[in-house]
Write an enzyme that holds these catalytic residues in place. Structure first.
Site, PDB file in Angstrom:
ATOM      1  N   TYR B 101       1.278 111.305  37.853  1.00  0.00           N
ATOM      2  CA  TYR B 101       0.934 112.703  38.110  1.00  0.00           C
ATOM      3  C   TYR B 101       1.279 113.106  39.543  1.00  0.00           C
ATOM      4  O   TYR B 101       0.546 113.846  40.181  1.00  0.00           O
ATOM      5  CB  TYR B 101      -0.551 112.949  37.825  1.00  0.00           C
ATOM      6  N   ASP B 160      -6.120 101.450  33.840  1.00  0.00           N
ATOM      7  CA  ASP B 160      -5.016 100.587  33.395  1.00  0.00           C
ATOM      8  C   ASP B 160      -4.377  99.818  34.544  1.00  0.00           C
ATOM      9  O   ASP B 160      -4.000  98.670  34.378  1.00  0.00           O
ATOM     10  CB  ASP B 160      -3.955 101.436  32.702  1.00  0.00           C
ATOM     11  N   HIS B 400       7.702 107.273  35.065  1.00  0.00           N
ATOM     12  CA  HIS B 400       7.033 107.788  33.864  1.00  0.00           C
ATOM     13  C   HIS B 400       6.209 109.005  34.254  1.00  0.00           C
ATOM     14  O   HIS B 400       5.849 109.209  35.410  1.00  0.00           O
ATOM     15  CB  HIS B 400       6.143 106.733  33.204  1.00  0.00           C
ATOM     16  N   TYR B 481      -6.257 118.146  30.739  1.00  0.00           N
ATOM     17  CA  TYR B 481      -7.299 118.145  31.769  1.00  0.00           C
ATOM     18  C   TYR B 481      -6.722 117.700  33.112  1.00  0.00           C
ATOM     19  O   TYR B 481      -7.420 117.677  34.111  1.00  0.00           O
ATOM     20  CB  TYR B 481      -8.458 117.224  31.355  1.00  0.00           C
ATOM     21  N   ARG B 482      -5.456 117.339  33.154  1.00  0.00           N
ATOM     22  CA  ARG B 482      -4.826 116.937  34.405  1.00  0.00           C
ATOM     23  C   ARG B 482      -3.335 117.236  34.299  1.00  0.00           C
ATOM     24  O   ARG B 482      -2.803 117.399  33.212  1.00  0.00           O
ATOM     25  CB  ARG B 482      -5.080 115.465  34.701  1.00  0.00           C
TER      26      ARG B 482
END
Lengths: 537, 537
Positions: B101, B160, B400, B481-482
């Site tokens: 992100y 993760d 990614h 939500y993000r």
């Protein structure tokens, strides 16, 4: 506004602003009537029901100038706009049943109480994912009845007395006694009217057609829900509430210890079981007078002068099968899992408290509420109003006030709190009817003070007791999380870190969202103008 | 600022204000150096490590003008004051490891990244009541090591990849996979620096000598903690985090289903077990490509043109012992209770999904992390960095981006999400490597998109994919939500109820707390001046 403790003595309300006039100005009354209808505006003698029902303030008791009862969100928006226009302070309540903490009574004389009890729709019930959406007027009694009559598989969590508002109780950080007992933690999604009439939906509900209004708290960006707890930043008109499915089996446990000194051990055996998830509810820990006051008047045990003697405590325990400290908690789930939980609890209790007795009553999913022992109802999410009678403990005109301190959930802290509260309460001539609501990571130390509302001496002692308890507790690192309106500034003063930075910050938000200061001025010590003209709290 | 979707296309950043200059002005650099020391201010080529490591924006990639690394709270306060004085936008990050992100990348060109990783103290560990207090620089790896090396009985919850910040992950609403996996829900107590340097302690911490800073969320009056999630309203310098005690027994369960159509049944059998408290963790549900990408490159399964064929999916499942949908979750507690939980799970699965297989691995309290199967580590709170390799799935220069949608936790919703995401992702030529993080009351639908950072065509497709997914999801009532910074306005636009009332309200709070707009302008679509000069968002 001064923050000295002198300025927050309970009887000094006249120096706080903004006060409205003691009676509603005719043009304000007219405007409110135009907004909500004649029958939904109360003035004069009709407002008496919205003053503190258990006031200990005598002539200084705050009486509202009027009461307005909007019937829907649009009427709430109209009321806040009128209040801004006419500069009238409002005091919103959901049902106003927070009796030990002032009832519907405003903080500031001349306020108009905005009583939301007519907005009483259960807007949504979702059995599949475990939530309801309710308006402010929905009581615990009404929600439980709604769920039962519609065949819902969900179980509400209810506080001691079921007549209050589900929404209001969550907003005031009230609690119940099931796995979903921390009511503010199980709120998800809000609809709020701001002071200018803006209607805000929070979290996922900020998306108009969201599928997750009451399912995910976060949304995108900052969460504002917390701002509306114990708040004067908006009027909450709907919330989502997470409910547990009614379990196959519920085991209500009563753990009773013989000695006053067992308190620490009791707390320290239960907390790890909560932390690891074996016990899913909180544990209500009460001493003998608390348990006795639930079912009987004080005079049934002792009618002499002074405090309850030891002999009366022994008599209570002998008659009721209770101990000096008594903890009630519950286990939920499939029957096999409840049995496994119970085995773990038994083993832990036997190892740590060999003198204690553990009584267990197990209920099935479809138990008839009438078959449930009255003392077990709260753990099964069955609301009642039985405990109203606790106010009648001392006789006279029944009244009570409560003192609620946050503390770490350890035996050592519980003992400190017991000693601190008992000493001060007994000094003021009241019995120590006390206990704890123990959770995995915090406990609320509770002291229940029943008094005779019509006895000025009793009232004066109550008015003196609260500030003394706050001072004692504060010196030991503890503070209340709620208070009667008369003591809100005093309690807020205890939250003093970094020159009261949190209170100043909330004050800045108050001024941004309610620049005219019409919403509940003074609630929880937050005043309008605190960040600007008043030069900071 | 316009809210039309045209204005929020990823490459159009030049029209947002305030932008700083592309290079730090000498007087700003000098002031920052004076505040934190020469070696803690990065400029020029040294800032490259703080740009988006997986940018798909090509020349429009946002590069900070500088990086400042304060070493303590006083230095953070000095930095925000300097930023206000010089009107330089700041972009605070804890460790900046939110790689899918945007990493440490600011929203606005010319920003100074405030990198807090030097503030890396584990301030407090309390085994008795289950919490830690951490600074922003504490990674999951460091916290786990700290707990282990000090002999703590507590177990962290980890995401993760373990290199990120415990604090930063909670603030961005990240999650782990234990009973305490909802990281924002298990935050309690905060210390925050506001734009003017005010230092706020929240909740009980607002009392200077409180005994309950990290134990009780509420405090007295409104809660402000939520304001600092995904936020540009302050810089969080400490949080309390609740941790579970390391359980006597942990059973990690892998439930594997053979058919694509089993997804609904999988969700609908697990949700009730979570709602009733039998399963205490979330369930990570992934399709075969997700599982394969954790342990291998795509080329190991298929090297031809176009999308992964069905035959590759079958090959994956045959080789890995997985199914079309695979759910991993865990049971915790005393060994007897874990066994009882497992019996309930087994019975439910056998009744609902006769074709499914349930594999269970049980670990004791003191298991050596090296003995834990890599795929089970997250459920045991053992951080690792193994999954970084998922970015290398498609070859080229690994990168990614992820897409995370909130949805109700039902089988019907999961199927809708799967179909919606798969169709659009495959349309853009990517494999659908997807799944869900299933919780009792919500699920996050995840799509992992690995791409070649150095392939402009790949990057262009990623840049086109995200807005298309947002539009598809939004039309169906779902929203992320993000998001990557480049799409924050686009996502915020989806939260449109009542003329974007929530966004406007947060904007008013932004202007009250940060009137100069120096803190992370544009983060999550919140811009300075949105309530006044910009005429509302």
């Amino acid at each position: 506004m001064s923050t000295s403790t002198a300025a927050v003595a309970p009887l000094v309300l006249a120096d706080v602003l903004p006060d409205g006039p003691p009676r509603l100005a005719p043009e304000v009354e007219e405007a409110l009537v135009a907004a909500v209808g004649r029958e939904h505006v109360l003035v004069g003698a009709d407002v008496a029901g919205h003053a503190d029902p258990f006031s200990f303030l005598g002539e200084a008791t705050v009486v509202p100038a009027g009461v307005v009862l909007p019937g829907n969100v649009e009427e709430v928006r109209a009321v806040v706009r009128l209040a801004g226009e006419h500069r009238v302070p409002l005091w919103p309540v959901s049902r106003g049943r927070n009796y030990g903490y002032g009832g519907a009574s405003p903080r500031v004389p001349g306020s108009v109480v905005v009583d939301l009890h007519r907005m009483d729709a259960v807007v949504e019930v979702d059995d599949e994912t475990g939530y309801v959406v309710v308006e402010p007027g929905v009581s615990f009694l009404a929600l439980a009845e709604h769920l039962r009559s519609t065949g819902s598989s969900l179980m509400p969590s209810v506080p001691d007395i079921g007549w209050g508002s589900v929404l209001g109780n969550a907003l005031e950080r009230g609690f119940g006694y099931t796995s979903h007992g921390d009511h503010s933690a199980f709120q998800c999604g809000m609809e709020v009217v701001l002071a200018d009439g803006t209607l805000v939906r929070t979290g996922m509900g900020a998306k108009a057609d969201s599928t997750a209004f009451a399912l995910y708290k976060g949304g995108f960006g900052p969460s504002v829900d917390g701002l509306f707890f114990q708040s004067n930043l908006g009027i909450v008109t709907k919330i989502g509430v997470w409910l547990a499915p009614r379990p196959e089996s519920t085991a209500v446990c009563m753990l009773t210890t013989p000695h006053d000194d067992d308190l620490a051990g009791l707390v320290d055996v239960l907390r790890p079981l909560m932390l690891e998830g074996t016990i899913q509810s909180n544990a209500v820990i009460g001493n003998a007078p608390v348990v006795a006051s639930m079912v009987s008047p004080r005079a049934a045990w002792y009618d002499g002068p002074g405090l309850l003697p030891e002999s009366a405590l022994f008599a209570m325990n002998a008659a009721m099968g209770t101990g000096r400290w008594n903890a009630r908690f519950a286990l939920y789930g499939p029957a096999s899992l409840v049995e496994a939980r119970l085995d773990v609890v038994r083993a832990a209790v036997e190892a740590a408290l060999p003198d204690a007795s553990l009584r267990v009553t197990t209920y099935g999913r479809d138990v008839d509420p009438a078959e449930v022992h009255p003392a077990d109802r709260a753990q099964l999410g069955i609301p009642s109003t039985d405990l109203i009678q606790m106010a009648a403990w001392r006789g006279g005109t029944p009244a009570h006030t409560d003192f609620s301190l946050v503390c770490p959930p350890t035996g050592a802290d519980a003992v400190r709190q017991r000693d601190l509260l008992r000493a001060r309460i007994q000094d003021e001539g009241f019995d120590y009817a006390g206990g704890f609501t123990l959770n995995a990571r915090h406990a609320i130390a509770l002291a229940l003070v029943a008094f005779d509302r019509d006895d000025p001496a009793d009232c004066a002692r109550v008015a003196a007791l609260f500030p003394a308890l706050v001072a004692d507790a504060s010196a030991a690192g503890y503070a209340p999380y709620r208070s009667h309106p008369a003591f809100m500034d005093l309690v807020a003063d205890q939250y003093d870190a970094n020159d009261s930075a949190l209170r100043r910050t909330v004050g800045r938000i108050k001024d941004a969202l309610d620049p005219l200061g019409v919403l509940a001025p003074g609630k929880q010590g937050i005043w309008p103008g605190s960040a600007s003209s008043r030069g900071g709290v």
